[in-house]
Design an enzyme around this catalytic site. Sequence first.
Site, PDB file in Angstrom:
ATOM      1  N   GLU A 128      11.416   0.607  -5.300  1.00  0.00           N
ATOM      2  CA  GLU A 128      10.658  -0.276  -6.178  1.00  0.00           C
ATOM      3  C   GLU A 128      10.284   0.525  -7.424  1.00  0.00           C
ATOM      4  O   GLU A 128       9.855   1.683  -7.283  1.00  0.00           O
ATOM      5  CB  GLU A 128       9.378  -0.789  -5.497  1.00  0.00           C
ATOM      6  CG  GLU A 128       8.687  -1.835  -6.346  1.00  0.00           C
ATOM      7  CD  GLU A 128       7.426  -2.434  -5.686  1.00  0.00           C
ATOM      8  OE1 GLU A 128       6.993  -1.958  -4.626  1.00  0.00           O
ATOM      9  OE2 GLU A 128       6.899  -3.378  -6.271  1.00  0.00           O
ATOM     10  N   GLY A 188       0.909   5.456  -4.272  1.00  0.00           N
ATOM     11  CA  GLY A 188       0.185   5.635  -3.016  1.00  0.00           C
ATOM     12  C   GLY A 188       1.083   5.480  -1.800  1.00  0.00           C
ATOM     13  O   GLY A 188       1.102   6.323  -0.908  1.00  0.00           O
ATOM     14  N   MET A 218       4.612   2.754  -0.067  1.00  0.00           N
ATOM     15  CA  MET A 218       5.621   1.735  -0.339  1.00  0.00           C
ATOM     16  C   MET A 218       5.976   0.973   0.928  1.00  0.00           C
ATOM     17  O   MET A 218       6.214   1.565   1.982  1.00  0.00           O
ATOM     18  CB  MET A 218       6.854   2.437  -0.935  1.00  0.00           C
ATOM     19  CG  MET A 218       7.988   1.500  -1.263  1.00  0.00           C
ATOM     20  SD  MET A 218       7.496   0.305  -2.536  1.00  0.00           S
ATOM     21  CE  MET A 218       8.485  -1.092  -2.031  1.00  0.00           C
ATOM     22  N   GLU A 248       0.044  -1.868   3.034  1.00  0.00           N
ATOM     23  CA  GLU A 248       1.510  -1.821   3.162  1.00  0.00           C
ATOM     24  C   GLU A 248       1.962  -2.679   4.345  1.00  0.00           C
ATOM     25  O   GLU A 248       2.966  -3.373   4.269  1.00  0.00           O
ATOM     26  CB  GLU A 248       2.011  -0.386   3.318  1.00  0.00           C
ATOM     27  CG  GLU A 248       1.567   0.582   2.217  1.00  0.00           C
ATOM     28  CD  GLU A 248       1.788   0.085   0.798  1.00  0.00           C
ATOM     29  OE1 GLU A 248       2.727  -0.704   0.569  1.00  0.00           O
ATOM     30  OE2 GLU A 248       1.003   0.474  -0.086  1.00  0.00           O
TER      31      GLU A 248
END
Length: 881
Positions: A136, A280, A282, A317
């Site tokens: 991403e 932070g 994914m 997440e």
Amino acid sequence: MRPDSAPQSTPTPQQSTRLADYRAPDWLVDSVALDFDLAPSATRIKARIIFHRNPERAGEGPADLVLDGRLLALVSAAVDGRPVEPELTREGLRLPAALLPGDRFTWTCETEIDPKANTALEGLYISKGMYCTQCEAEGFRKITFYPDRPDVMARFRVRIEADRATAPVLLANGNPTATGDLPADHSGDRHYAEWEDPHPKPAYLFALVAGDLVSHDDSLTTASGREVALKIYVRPGDEGKCAYAMDSLKRAMRWDEATHGREYDLDLFMIVAVDDFNMGAMENKGLNIFNSKYILASPETATDRDYALIEAIVAHEYFHNWTGNRITCRDWFQLCLKEGLTVFRDQQFSGDERGHAVTRIDDVKILRARQFREDQGPLAHPVRPEEYIEINNFYTATVYEKGAEVIGMLRTLVGPEGYRKALDLYFQRHDGQACTIEQFRQCFEDASGRDLSQFARWWSQAGTPRLTVEEDWQDGRYTLTLSQTTPPTPGQTDKLPLVIPVAVGLLGPNGDEVLPTQVLELTEAEQSFTFEGLGSRPIPSILRGFSAPVIVERQTPDAESAFLLAHDTDPFNRWEAGRGTAVRIALGLIDGTGDISGAWVEGMAAVLTDDSHDPAFRAMVLEVPGIDEISREIAGRGGLADPDAIHTALREMRQTLGNELSTHLTHLYESTKSDRPYSPDAASAGPRALKNRCLGLLAATGSADAFALAETQFRTADNMSDALPALTILVHEGAPVADALLEDFHARWQHDPLVIDKWLALQAAAPLPGTLARVEALTGHPSFDWKNPNKFRALIGVLAAANPVVFHRPDGAGYRFLADWLIRLDAVNPQTTARVAGTFETFRRYDTARQALMRAELERIAGVESLSKNTREMVERMLAG
Ligand code: PHE
Ligand code: ZN
């Protein structure tokens, strides 16, 4: 065929992507098979992709195959087995429609990449000897040629081959299907693993990890009785620091079942912790990859705050599995569709786990510090932007935090049941799709019967609305007149009225609640709301729970603030009343029109000694605001901020509390100390926060007794939550023992990168004259590694973002230091550089001399010819805005 060698050197103009130009893809993907042959400097990837013509676009006739690709060496390509030579461009490749056999074909290609040279940490890279990926937003195109856009969803199969010695563990999304040995080659024993992900996904959710890892294992049986294996993979030696992350994961999984009816959908859920990571964490399908900072924790190395962040981010997440992965975004303009909603979900989870009042106060503090700041400067943009040059620059507080506020307001407007109904409809209607904000909004309209067209302006209109409040009291009728305006932001001069849910309660003069919380819906520029039948003039408590992300402009009389601090039944507004008073006192001290009032000190004393309040809440009320918050207030009132003057005023406020309340503070400090073993839960963290707040106020007076208390706390602490605040207080107050303790701390923790980050950060944040020189020296320290994003942020990022007195030194040395390092890092890691460069966004808040110095540094950065498109976009927006 190296598309990057020749064309890459010619500079291209900054090209922007617009929401209005969205077109559905010409070609869709059925399935992808990827074979990775891993080697540090020359990894080969064979891709086999089945394309078919998008039926939606078929009527438009034949279409070229256009694939994204960056920094790829193309070894070979074929269509249905016949070799082809596509046209290579800087951005990828094109195969003319005439060379395509029809509406369906198999594309195969082999690419070669260099993970070891990948310092940008996008695509496939190596972190401490471990292969890992970050795709991403647009990293997959650095692995193979592909339609790298979220509206192309496909099933992925992956085969990984690697050395067994350096990469005994081979992971990818989904379920493992095969593993085995390969004949040894010149580099040693090779082995392979195969993975299959049954859920169609966009390429940005692809993940691969290979390395020497150990796992912390657990399992969970879902509500419907399926057993899910849970694994957290870390480097050998760190397996003892995964228990809290695992516990958080299990609680998050249960919570999503209980509150949203959402179960996990694979038999295996994996998390991997890596040390080099731009963000932070994914949410890759079935294989989340985390910055190790948000996984690894032990009482000795992590603070209460670290534990709370681990819990929130692990949950965040995980929650993406439904809000982001099962239902993804049509295009990157819709980023808030997954991020705003998922942040709102993790905030609700944290509230349920840790208490809603303190969680809300924390969330609002972050919203104001980051998002209001962004909204009031040159980088302001709508929750759903309409244009970008580099999408990585739009993972912002506005998309995330304001995006979450928008969801929260929707929930307030339709009620908790309406909200659940709307989300159920969203999951049912759009599962497996790539969606837009309009489709999401439609679910809320269909489920609630409400017209949300005006509400939708929250997604398209940038800027923080100002709310003004007028009161009228006549013959037992109380009238509140609310009005709204939103100031202009770059590219948006005229603003329309929004739907603002204003939660209001009314209190009687004795502190009783005469009207419990009601939500007033402000939809016009100005509107009046009348309350009948009140015996006496009430005291209003406005915007309870911070029911909308707006700034309330109201000169609340001091006596009324004191009353609300003492009596409001809404805990958020109690805190807000104390905060507002502190801000007013600071402003009065700075412009010489006011003093520290005895009433404020008494109000603080009352909170301090009131055992009926949650200790965490009391610690929050006792916090004196920071320099940045006061700068924003001054700028918001049309003034120019001087960080030195603000620092002096806030210091005086802390000293006054420390002096006048010293007996209470000392007593409370002693009585909150606990001999029980450390536990990270909120009930144990609250008293620690209060205790450390007391210590900080006592030490603000510079008293030797307070320094002795802090030193004893540091030396006897068996956990980081006690040790770190004590050390920070001593260093920041310039206590004589500080240097010796810093050395002890380093000697004890030099083997632990996350603790060393804390050691760097606390020195960078010291508001002392020698700090810049010290930080400059630390850039050469063996424990510092500027290419590691956590380290860069801990030292250079913290100096710029969390140390206003030093960063804004009148001689401009702080600005020069930051600019020098940004220029250096940009050549290595554009994404992290661009984010840290954002600390210059407030430059227009300050006096003209500082503004000029900052502008000069921004111009110097912009003058670097080879600057990345990430950093160039940020710097140019800041200079233009
Ligand atoms: N999607 C991630 C999250 O919010 C953030 C992220 C963005 C991570 C881009 C890496 C790169 O959970
Ligand atoms: Zn997210």
